[in-house]
Write an enzyme that holds these catalytic residues in place. Structure first.
Site, PDB file in Angstrom:
ATOM      1  N   ASP A 218       0.976  -1.223  -0.161  1.00 11.07           N
ATOM      2  CA  ASP A 218      -0.325  -0.086  -0.395  1.00 11.07           C
ATOM      3  C   ASP A 218       1.252   1.298   0.229  1.00 11.07           C
ATOM      4  O   ASP A 218       2.154   1.701   0.188  1.00 11.07           O
ATOM      5  CB  ASP A 218      -1.224   0.155   1.041  1.00 11.07           C
ATOM      6  CG  ASP A 218      -2.653   0.592   0.669  1.00 11.07           C
ATOM      7  OD1 ASP A 218      -2.436   0.900  -0.487  1.00 11.07           O
ATOM      8  OD2 ASP A 218      -3.410  -0.075   1.345  1.00 11.07           O
TER       9      ASP A 218
ATOM     10  N   GLY B 178      -2.850   5.144  -8.299  1.00 11.68           N
ATOM     11  CA  GLY B 178      -2.914   5.429  -9.859  1.00 11.68           C
ATOM     12  C   GLY B 178      -1.984   7.016  -9.547  1.00 11.68           C
ATOM     13  O   GLY B 178      -2.058   8.151 -10.670  1.00 11.68           O
TER      14      GLY B 178
ATOM     15  N   ASN C 222       0.374   7.806  -9.510  1.00  9.62           N
ATOM     16  CA  ASN C 222       2.063   8.576 -10.596  1.00  9.62           C
ATOM     17  C   ASN C 222       1.854   8.005 -11.539  1.00  9.62           C
ATOM     18  O   ASN C 222       2.909   7.962 -11.923  1.00  9.62           O
ATOM     19  CB  ASN C 222       2.920   8.450  -9.245  1.00  9.62           C
ATOM     20  CG  ASN C 222       3.265   9.116  -8.039  1.00  9.62           C
ATOM     21  OD1 ASN C 222       3.546  10.298  -7.875  1.00  9.62           O
ATOM     22  ND2 ASN C 222       3.059   8.490  -7.000  1.00  9.62           N
TER      23      ASN C 222
ATOM     24  N   ASP D 237      -9.387   3.398  -4.085  1.00  8.66           N
ATOM     25  CA  ASP D 237     -10.333   2.035  -3.199  1.00  8.66           C
ATOM     26  C   ASP D 237     -11.719   2.211  -3.706  1.00  8.66           C
ATOM     27  O   ASP D 237     -12.509   3.103  -3.496  1.00  8.66           O
ATOM     28  CB  ASP D 237     -10.608   1.934  -1.846  1.00  8.66           C
ATOM     29  CG  ASP D 237      -9.180   1.788  -1.644  1.00  8.66           C
ATOM     30  OD1 ASP D 237      -7.931   1.590  -1.793  1.00  8.66           O
ATOM     31  OD2 ASP D 237      -8.592   1.184  -0.509  1.00  8.66           O
TER      32      ASP D 237
ATOM     33  N   GLU E  51      -1.010   1.277  -4.956  1.00  9.90           N
ATOM     34  CA  GLU E  51      -0.350   3.125  -4.929  1.00  9.90           C
ATOM     35  C   GLU E  51      -1.029   4.212  -5.263  1.00  9.90           C
ATOM     36  O   GLU E  51      -1.695   5.152  -6.009  1.00  9.90           O
ATOM     37  CB  GLU E  51       0.769   3.734  -6.190  1.00  9.90           C
ATOM     38  CG  GLU E  51       1.275   4.256  -6.330  1.00  9.90           C
ATOM     39  CD  GLU E  51       1.360   5.249  -7.536  1.00  9.90           C
ATOM     40  OE1 GLU E  51       1.457   6.044  -7.343  1.00  9.90           O
ATOM     41  OE2 GLU E  51       0.289   5.030  -8.408  1.00  9.90           O
TER      42      GLU E  51
END
Length: 394
Positions: free
Chosen positions: A149, A184, A186, A204, A182
């Site tokens: 995470d 999205g 980056n 999420d 992550e």
């Protein structure tokens, strides 16, 4: 100068050799079960995980491809004087090695969770500064899958952070599927193919209708997440999958129609299929959706192509997924409350690589309804799909 470039070349080669993920893993999208969406933090424990493994076998999910049993957050409570992660003994009295052995004894694979920051999203110890130690520990326990995470990572660089854990896992020596969570932030689809086997593309999924009481189309509903996958298809393939988050089937307020549409679209996306419902008590409808072999074969197709939208009429869309042996999956997706009638003329639909004649197989009804030479009218129920496999006629 030649000497400089010689040593620079050697250094780059050394970096490439040491910096790698395990190959030949997740050649099709991973399928399994994760504890978070139903049990979250308070409900997860050793008994639950064992019973989920048992239920996966009893309900035949393993027979159609589900194999990972993944413990999400809240299994860890601290670190010892050597920096080793400490398992919550109240929740997991036998320890993780014994639990992994139990899952493996069922012919399944075992997954675990950690976080790239100082703490997990639930405030438990993260892996920052302990990546090598944690990777070694997971390998000793027999872990097959790591969800990693992105909470409490202030000041960290995502590319460097995830690459470091990738390398730690590789150094530990046990092949472990690496799942980047992550969100999205980056644009991992642009760089994570060589880092992870799957990488989240959004935040999420909203499991409980927290925004408007409707998981269908709210801020974090699955249709909103689906919309964010458009254009990402070129970044997915065997061993590196876009991940739009876990399935909500059986774990939300969706109707059967909506759940069927959700599962279908995740199959069209070549998304990882990670169930999150209570497998011990799921309804017949939910079981039938999660175990539909025809749709799973679309998801697990060895060609590894992510589906893409080819027509958008507002609340009615047509999606295509290219399959092996020249087959094509076509999904008609009705996003409205009302039923939708649509006249199918295969030649008028802008299907890519549509050449010659195909037999037409209705995947939810398991019916061969003719060939693409025929025109006919379909009715798509409210918030539902009709999906066909076009099978090449030689």
């Amino acid at each position: 100068m030649r000497t400089f470039y010689f040593f620079l070349t050697i250094l780059l080669i050394a970096i490439q050799i040491n910096a790698q993920k395990f190959q030949n893993l997740a050649l099709t999208p991973p399928m399994g079960w994760n504890s978070w969406n139903h049990f979250e933090c308070d409900g997860v424990n050793e008994t639950v995980i064992k019973e989920m493994a048992d239920a996966m076998i009893i309900n035949g999910l393993n027979d159609v491809g589900y194999q990972y049993i993944v413990i999400d957050d809240c299994w860890q409570v601290g670190r010892d004087t050597n920096g080793c992660i400490i398992v919550d003994k109240e929740k997991f009295p036998s320890g993780m090695k014994a639990l992994a052995d139990y899952v493996h004894s069922k012919g399944l694979k075992f997954g675990i969770y950690s976080d790239a920051g100082t703490k997990t999203c639930a405030g438990r110890p993260g892996s920052k500064g302990y990546e090598l130690k944690d990777a070694e520990t997971y390998a000793k326990w027999g872990v097959d899958y790591l969800k990693y995470d992105w909470c409490n990572t202030q000041g960290q660089d995502a590319r460097e952070t995830y690459a470091f854990m990738r390398d730690a896992l590789f150094k530990a020596g046990r092949p472990i599927v690496f799942s980047m969570c992550e969100w999205g932030e980056n644009k991992p689809w642009e760089w994570a193919q060589e880092v992870a086997h799957l990488y989240r593309t959004t935040y999420d999924i909203d499991m409980k209708g927290r925004f408007d009481g409707d998981i269908w189309g709210n801020q974090l509903g699955w249709t909103e997440i689906l919309d964010k996958q458009v254009g990402l298809e070129k970044y997915a393939g065997p061993g590196h999958w876009n991940d739009p988050d876990m399935l909500a089937v059986g774990n939300s307020n969706m109707t059967t129609n909506e759940a069927r549409a959700h599962f279908t679209m995740w199959c069209m996306l070549a998304a990882p299929l990670m169930a999150g419902n209570d497998l011990r008590s799921m309804s017949v409808n939910d079981k039938n959706i999660l175990t539909n072999k025809a749709l799973i074969s679309v998801n697990q197709d060895e060609l590894g192509k992510q589906g893409f939208k080819i027509e958008d009429f507002g609340n009615f869309e047509i999606w295509q997924k290219e399959l092996s042996k020249g087959d094509i999956a076509i999904c008609f997706f009705n996003r409205e409350f009302n039923r939708k009638r649509y006249n199918i003329d295969w030649e008028s639909i802008p299907i890519k690589n549509f050449i010659g004649k195909y037999s037409v197989i209705d995947l939810w009804n398991n019916q061969n309804i003719g060939t693409t030479e025929s025109k006919f009218t379909i009715e798509i129920p409210s918030r539902d799909v009709v999906v066909y496999r076009l099978k090449k006629v030689l």
